[in-house]
Motif scaffolding. Structure first.
Motif, PDB file in Angstrom:
ATOM      1  N   ALA A 172       0.831  -1.207   0.000  1.00 38.71           N
ATOM      2  CA  ALA A 172       0.000   0.000   0.000  1.00 38.71           C
ATOM      3  C   ALA A 172       0.864   1.256   0.000  1.00 38.71           C
ATOM      4  O   ALA A 172       0.611   2.191  -0.763  1.00 38.71           O
ATOM      5  N   LEU A 173       1.906   1.267   0.839  1.00 42.72           N
ATOM      6  CA  LEU A 173       2.764   2.455   0.910  1.00 42.72           C
ATOM      7  C   LEU A 173       3.395   2.754  -0.448  1.00 42.72           C
ATOM      8  O   LEU A 173       3.413   3.890  -0.904  1.00 42.72           O
ATOM      9  N   ILE A 174       3.914   1.711  -1.100  1.00 47.14           N
ATOM     10  CA  ILE A 174       4.516   1.921  -2.420  1.00 47.14           C
ATOM     11  C   ILE A 174       3.447   2.373  -3.412  1.00 47.14           C
ATOM     12  O   ILE A 174       3.655   3.290  -4.203  1.00 47.14           O
ATOM     13  N   ALA A 175       2.280   1.730  -3.323  1.00 45.36           N
ATOM     14  CA  ALA A 175       1.206   2.040  -4.270  1.00 45.36           C
ATOM     15  C   ALA A 175       0.693   3.473  -4.078  1.00 45.36           C
ATOM     16  O   ALA A 175       0.288   4.118  -5.044  1.00 45.36           O
ATOM     17  N   PHE A 176       0.731   3.984  -2.854  1.00 45.84           N
ATOM     18  CA  PHE A 176       0.327   5.382  -2.626  1.00 45.84           C
ATOM     19  C   PHE A 176       1.217   6.310  -3.466  1.00 45.84           C
ATOM     20  O   PHE A 176       0.748   7.215  -4.138  1.00 45.84           O
ATOM     21  N   GLY A 177       2.526   6.053  -3.376  1.00 42.69           N
ATOM     22  CA  GLY A 177       3.451   6.869  -4.168  1.00 42.69           C
ATOM     23  C   GLY A 177       3.187   6.695  -5.654  1.00 42.69           C
ATOM     24  O   GLY A 177       3.133   7.660  -6.410  1.00 42.69           O
ATOM     25  N   MET A 178       2.985   5.422  -6.043  1.00 40.15           N
ATOM     26  CA  MET A 178       2.740   5.122  -7.455  1.00 40.15           C
ATOM     27  C   MET A 178       1.492   5.858  -7.954  1.00 40.15           C
ATOM     28  O   MET A 178       1.420   6.251  -9.118  1.00 40.15           O
ATOM     29  N   GLY A 236      15.847   7.632   0.068  1.00 39.14           N
ATOM     30  CA  GLY A 236      14.728   7.310  -0.838  1.00 39.14           C
ATOM     31  C   GLY A 236      14.298   8.526  -1.628  1.00 39.14           C
ATOM     32  O   GLY A 236      14.052   8.467  -2.844  1.00 39.14           O
ATOM     33  N   LEU A 237      14.211   9.663  -0.915  1.00 37.32           N
ATOM     34  CA  LEU A 237      13.824  10.920  -1.542  1.00 37.32           C
ATOM     35  C   LEU A 237      14.789  11.276  -2.676  1.00 37.32           C
ATOM     36  O   LEU A 237      14.382  11.659  -3.780  1.00 37.32           O
ATOM     37  N   ILE A 238      16.079  11.105  -2.389  1.00 40.47           N
ATOM     38  CA  ILE A 238      17.093  11.469  -3.392  1.00 40.47           C
ATOM     39  C   ILE A 238      17.050  10.515  -4.587  1.00 40.47           C
ATOM     40  O   ILE A 238      17.068  10.945  -5.745  1.00 40.47           O
ATOM     41  N   LEU A 239      16.941   9.208  -4.299  1.00 39.43           N
ATOM     42  CA  LEU A 239      16.886   8.240  -5.396  1.00 39.43           C
ATOM     43  C   LEU A 239      15.683   8.524  -6.297  1.00 39.43           C
ATOM     44  O   LEU A 239      15.767   8.443  -7.529  1.00 39.43           O
ATOM     45  N   GLY A 240      14.561   8.881  -5.663  1.00 41.63           N
ATOM     46  CA  GLY A 240      13.366   9.229  -6.435  1.00 41.63           C
ATOM     47  C   GLY A 240      13.582  10.510  -7.226  1.00 41.63           C
ATOM     48  O   GLY A 240      13.192  10.611  -8.397  1.00 41.63           O
ATOM     49  N   ALA A 241      14.224  11.496  -6.585  1.00 42.90           N
ATOM     50  CA  ALA A 241      14.466  12.773  -7.260  1.00 42.90           C
ATOM     51  C   ALA A 241      15.317  12.562  -8.506  1.00 42.90           C
ATOM     52  O   ALA A 241      15.105  13.212  -9.540  1.00 42.90           O
ATOM     53  N   VAL A 242      16.280  11.630  -8.412  1.00 41.49           N
ATOM     54  CA  VAL A 242      17.115  11.323  -9.582  1.00 41.49           C
ATOM     55  C   VAL A 242      16.218  10.857 -10.743  1.00 41.49           C
ATOM     56  O   VAL A 242      16.345  11.330 -11.875  1.00 41.49           O
ATOM     57  N   ASN A 243      15.275   9.967 -10.432  1.00 41.55           N
ATOM     58  CA  ASN A 243      14.309   9.550 -11.459  1.00 41.55           C
ATOM     59  C   ASN A 243      13.626  10.763 -12.071  1.00 41.55           C
ATOM     60  O   ASN A 243      13.551  10.912 -13.293  1.00 41.55           O
ATOM     61  N   GLY A 244      13.112  11.620 -11.189  1.00 40.89           N
ATOM     62  CA  GLY A 244      12.357  12.786 -11.644  1.00 40.89           C
ATOM     63  C   GLY A 244      13.185  13.701 -12.512  1.00 40.89           C
ATOM     64  O   GLY A 244      12.701  14.230 -13.520  1.00 40.89           O
ATOM     65  N   ILE A 298      -0.658   0.833  11.172  1.00 41.43           N
ATOM     66  CA  ILE A 298      -0.897   2.200  11.640  1.00 41.43           C
ATOM     67  C   ILE A 298      -0.166   3.201  10.749  1.00 41.43           C
ATOM     68  O   ILE A 298      -0.714   4.229  10.352  1.00 41.43           O
ATOM     69  N   VAL A 299       1.066   2.860  10.389  1.00 41.13           N
ATOM     70  CA  VAL A 299       1.828   3.725   9.481  1.00 41.13           C
ATOM     71  C   VAL A 299       1.059   3.896   8.174  1.00 41.13           C
ATOM     72  O   VAL A 299       0.906   5.009   7.654  1.00 41.13           O
ATOM     73  N   MET A 300       0.534   2.775   7.688  1.00 37.06           N
ATOM     74  CA  MET A 300      -0.214   2.820   6.427  1.00 37.06           C
ATOM     75  C   MET A 300      -1.410   3.761   6.532  1.00 37.06           C
ATOM     76  O   MET A 300      -1.633   4.604   5.648  1.00 37.06           O
ATOM     77  N   VAL A 301      -2.162   3.637   7.617  1.00 35.51           N
ATOM     78  CA  VAL A 301      -3.370   4.459   7.765  1.00 35.51           C
ATOM     79  C   VAL A 301      -3.010   5.942   7.887  1.00 35.51           C
ATOM     80  O   VAL A 301      -3.624   6.800   7.243  1.00 35.51           O
ATOM     81  N   GLY A 307       9.917   7.569  -4.007  1.00 37.40           N
ATOM     82  CA  GLY A 307      11.159   6.971  -3.521  1.00 37.40           C
ATOM     83  C   GLY A 307      11.153   6.874  -2.003  1.00 37.40           C
ATOM     84  O   GLY A 307      11.509   5.836  -1.424  1.00 37.40           O
ATOM     85  N   MET A 308      10.703   7.951  -1.368  1.00 41.04           N
ATOM     86  CA  MET A 308      10.701   7.959   0.092  1.00 41.04           C
ATOM     87  C   MET A 308       9.730   6.913   0.648  1.00 41.04           C
ATOM     88  O   MET A 308      10.056   6.185   1.587  1.00 41.04           O
ATOM     89  N   LEU A 309       8.556   6.812   0.058  1.00 40.62           N
ATOM     90  CA  LEU A 309       7.572   5.832   0.525  1.00 40.62           C
ATOM     91  C   LEU A 309       8.083   4.405   0.306  1.00 40.62           C
ATOM     92  O   LEU A 309       7.821   3.513   1.113  1.00 40.62           O
ATOM     93  N   SER A 310       8.826   4.190  -0.780  1.00 41.60           N
ATOM     94  CA  SER A 310       9.371   2.858  -1.048  1.00 41.60           C
ATOM     95  C   SER A 310      10.371   2.472   0.038  1.00 41.60           C
ATOM     96  O   SER A 310      10.367   1.335   0.522  1.00 41.60           O
ATOM     97  N   VAL A 311      11.227   3.417   0.426  1.00 43.33           N
ATOM     98  CA  VAL A 311      12.191   3.100   1.488  1.00 43.33           C
ATOM     99  C   VAL A 311      11.475   2.902   2.824  1.00 43.33           C
ATOM    100  O   VAL A 311      11.844   2.027   3.606  1.00 43.33           O
TER     101      VAL A 311
END
Lengths: 311, 505
Positions: free
Chosen positions: A49-55, A100-108, A167-170, A218-222
């Protein structure tokens, strides 16, 4: 009137599907509707779910991110590395999220500044990040991370009997829901996905919006990776492989259009739950994992076909 | 004109979800006639055409094609009988050649072998184009590389290749330059002489008077009347269309422009435009005329920061401003209504509310959080101010008529309270009633001191609205004309490179 039009069948379709699937599995399996199993299920769902939220954010901008599983693995491995070097667990986790944020930013940045199609760009970084993980870990799991209560809590803990990952997910769900529906950034995400040229001409900095969207993912994936790492008390170099598929499936089942601009994060939560319920229920019924894949594929197809039927 | 009609539609009724959209419509076209079909958006023109070509089924009434009663089940059947529609959005496959497009689905082969006889198709394409008097299109040209005008001629050639006896043209000149229009009219005359009937749908009155023989006007799903063009007049037709006197076509402009607010100095971009300098006063309308491809839209996109310019400066109230992104332009008080509202102006599947909000996110939020009450207030105010006709602000932009879509774009930009408003073809594809409303809004804006820059390819619009006119030719300023000295001939002479005027004022 306004509320009525916003609340259409297309939006409750996935929910209806979830209810039906849950009931069928509940009838077939005696163990399905036990409290233990439900809580267990929520914990299992939380990672996807966490990854899918970002997706969802990425797909709303008409993009795609295939590198989420690799980011998960690399972020987890680096966090584990920091932990074994003796860093304070809380700080290490924060560092992991920043990575995670940085790895994602690289994608962006590759996608926007390099003008590379998201599919290609993240296909490449998927391989690069996975390779980097293998290099860093030397292909072996990193174990003996931390016996701090805080770190163990993330993956294994319970609050009032509810698994901490759930709880984190919610919390993340409500936070991201708010961002998407009620902030300027959320509006920009929808606008850029709906029509990038028109959005740019309306003064929206589309590139910046996209870079943030990939960073968030990226951050949510990590974050999802840290939950797994904590639970196993080790970081696996192969963690998260093929996770992008379940995440994309959750988004699509939830009714978000791959063409961008249309969709809701509520749908994604339901999509993730549907996938989780199918996995969990079929396991309880001792259905072979080979058949599980077929069932999942059929559900994805059904979801998309039904979505197209509704106006 | 004594011949019996080639198509005769009598007493046509059509209901959508119980609502009548056509009520006892009568419509006839004679062989070899150019027949204008006019009416405001929503009057029923396209429904009538769709019934004729088999896209919709009629609920009542009789259709006779060459004196025989027919019901076409689909457009293909209509096509086989010789009725072909040329839509506003052309049906050309851009990466195929002209010849491949012409014979799409009707390829000529060596017997039944399935092997293409390219030589034969090439020859026939050449002949078709020649018959139309078109010599500057080669059968091997890639269709997508041709100008819109040429692509349209390819479509007409394709219609003839399919032995069309009636061609329906829906706004054929909307995207054409004056010169291309001239050529198209030439071709239409040729078709007429060959006995082909043409149903001509257009919002441009001048064209109707130029080339049509008769006109049928629809209003609210009813036939208001059919007249010989020779027996009617502009005001007559407008009265038939709107059911009331519209008064003058353009609002009277009385206000006197104030001091210079906006200055563009020597902006250039390689291969697109060169040394463009002009200024606009408060409350002034600067019309920008020129042929398609003269670089007018490109100049505006560069000014607005949507594309970059090589050099040059922009001043507002005498102060230099740097514009690198549309955001900078908006913050400087510039609004830009683009030429192509579908691809650059609107998010088609998003509701009116989100479309208007997209340029006003700052105004409806605090610390990045949208304040719903602020949003509702702004949206409702703008919808009322522009009289956008919609069921609710949640209605999707794509479900609105062209006029109302354009009003949504206008609303979006009025929301930022612009000091300078750039309008690129503001009334394209908009019916005459909505056109007039848009002119009124533009006029009111100038009264409150907004400086307007208006690109238009419709000369009457340029002449009727502008205080001053800048004419562009091949990326350069050809001349500036004052309202008093401007007329169609002068503008066209400058736009086609006839006169060169070196002053920048």
């Amino acid at each position: 009137m306004t509320q009525l039009t916003r609340f259409s069948l297309a939006k409750i379709g996935p929910l209806l599907g979830l209810v039906v699937i849950t009931f069928i599995l509940g009838i077939l399996s005696d163990n399905f509707f036990t409290l233990d199993n439900i809580l267990n299920l929520l914990r299992q769902v939380s990672v996807n779910a966490l990854i899918a939220f970002g997706m969802t954010f990425v797909i709303l901008t008409a993009g795609i991110d295939l590198s989420v599983g690799s980011i998960l693995a690399l972020g987890s491995a680096l966090t584990a590395g920091l932990l074994t070097s003796g860093m304070d667990p809380l700080l290490a986790v924060c560092m992991g999220l920043v990575i995670g944020l940085i790895l994602g930013a690289v994608n962006g940045i590759i996608i926007t500044k390099g003008k590379v199609a998201p599919f290609i760009a993240t296909l490449a970084t998927m391989t690069i990040y996975r390779g980097a993980t293998l290099v860093f870990t030397d292909g072996k799991p990193i174990t003996g991370l931390s016996d701090s209560f805080l770190f163990e809590m993330i993956g294994k803990g319970y609050v009032f009997g509810i698994p901490f990952p759930a709880i984190v997910m919610v919390i993340m769900f409500f936070l991201l829901y708010f961002i998407l529906q009620q902030t300027v950034f959320g509006r920009q995400v929808y606008a850029v996905g709906g029509n990038e040229e028109a959005s740019t001409l309306s003064g929206i900095k589309a590139d910046r919006v996209k870079i943030w969207v990939y960073s968030l993912t990226g951050m949510l994936s990590v974050l999802a990776g840290i939950i797994i790492t904590s639970r196993l008390n080790s970081a696996q170099p192969t963690a998260g492989s093929m996770y992008e598929l379940d995440a994309i499936a959750a988004v699509v089942i939830g009714g978000t259009s791959l063409a961008g601009g249309r969709g809701r994060i509520t749908g994604t939560l339901i999509g993730a739950l549907i996938i989780g319920v199918i996995d969990n229920g079929l396991n309880l019924l001792h259905v072979s994992s080979f058949y599980q894949q077929i069932v999942k594929g059929v559900v994805i197809l059904l979801a998309v076909l039904l979505d197209r039927k509704s106006p | 004109m004594k011949a019996s009609p080639i198509i005769e539609m009598a007493n046509i009724d059509k209901y959508f979800a119980g609502n009548p959209v056509l009520k006892a419509v009568d419509f006839q076209v004679l062989p070899g006639e150019i027949h204008a079909l006019m009416g405001e958006n929503g009057a029923g023109k396209s429904t009538l055409v769709k019934i004729l070509t088999g896209i919709y089924r009629r609920d009542q009434g009789v259709i006779k094609w060459k004196n025989k009663e027919v019901v076409f089940k689909n457009p293909k059947q209509a096509e086989q009988n010789g009725i072909i529609v040329i839509h506003q959005e052309l049906n050309i496959i851009p990466h195929l050649t002209v010849s491949q497009n012409l014979f799409l689905g009707k390829d000529i082969t060596y017997g039944k072998t399935g092997i293409l006889n390219k030589k034969e198709m090439h020859q026939r394409t050449k002949r078709r184009l020649y018959e139309l008097g078109v010599t500057n299109i080669h059968p091997n040209d890639i269709a997508g590389n041709l100008s819109i005008g040429k692509q349209q001629l390819v479509e007409i050639a394709r219609a003839l290749a399919a032995n069309a006896e009636m061609i329906i043209m829906d706004e054929p000149t909307a995207a054409l330059t004056e010169r291309e229009i001239e050529r198209l009219f030439h071709v239409i005359q040729k078709l007429k002489n060959q006995g082909v009937s043409i149903i001509y749908i257009s919002h441009r009155m001048e064209e109707i008077f130029d080339i049509c023989d008769r006109i049928t006007v629809l209003r609210d799903g009813q036939t208001i009347g059919t007249k010989l063009i020779a027996d009617t007049s502009f005001t007559d037709i407008v009265r038939m269309m709107v059911g009331r006197e519209l008064g003058d076509r353009f609002p009277e402009r009385v206000n006197v422009p104030g001091k210079v607010i906006f200055e563009v100095e020597n902006i250039s971009k390689e291969d697109l435009f060169e040394n463009i300098s002009f200024s606009v006063r408060k409350g002034e309308i600067l019309g920008i005329a020129g042929l398609m491809g003269a670089g007018r839209s490109e100049v505006m996109e560069a000014i607005f920061g949507f594309s970059n310019k090589d050099h040059g400066a922009i001043r507002i109230n005498g102060k230099l401003v740097t514009i690198k992104h549309p955001r900078d332009a908006i913050e400087a008080g510039i609004g830009f209504i683009t030429e192509d509202r579908k691809s650059k102006g609107l998010i088609m599947h998003a509701p009116i509310r989100e479309n208007i909000a997209s340029a006003n996110l700052k105004a409806i939020s605090t610390y990045g959080v949208i304040v719903n009450s602020k949003e509702t207030l702004l949206i409702e105010a703008l919808i009322n101010r522009l009289q956008i006709r919609a069921i609710s602000s949640e209605q999707e932009a794509k479900s609105l008529s062209g006029g109302n879509q354009q009003k949504v774009v206008l609303a979006k930009w009025l929301g930022i309270n612009p000091k300078i408003l750039i309008l690129d073809e503001p009334t394209r594809g908009v019916d005459i009633g909505a056109k007039k409303e848009i002119y009124k809004i533009i006029n009111e804006l100038t009264k409150s001191g907004v400086a307007i820059i208006m690109i238009s390819s419709e000369l009457p619009e340029i002449l009727g609205m502008s205080d001053r006119i800048m004419v562009m030719h091949e990326g350069k300023i050809a001349t500036f004309l004052d309202r008093q000295e401007a007329n169609q001939e002068r503008i066209m002479a400058a736009a086609t490179g006839g006169v060169r005027h070196d002053s920048t004022y």
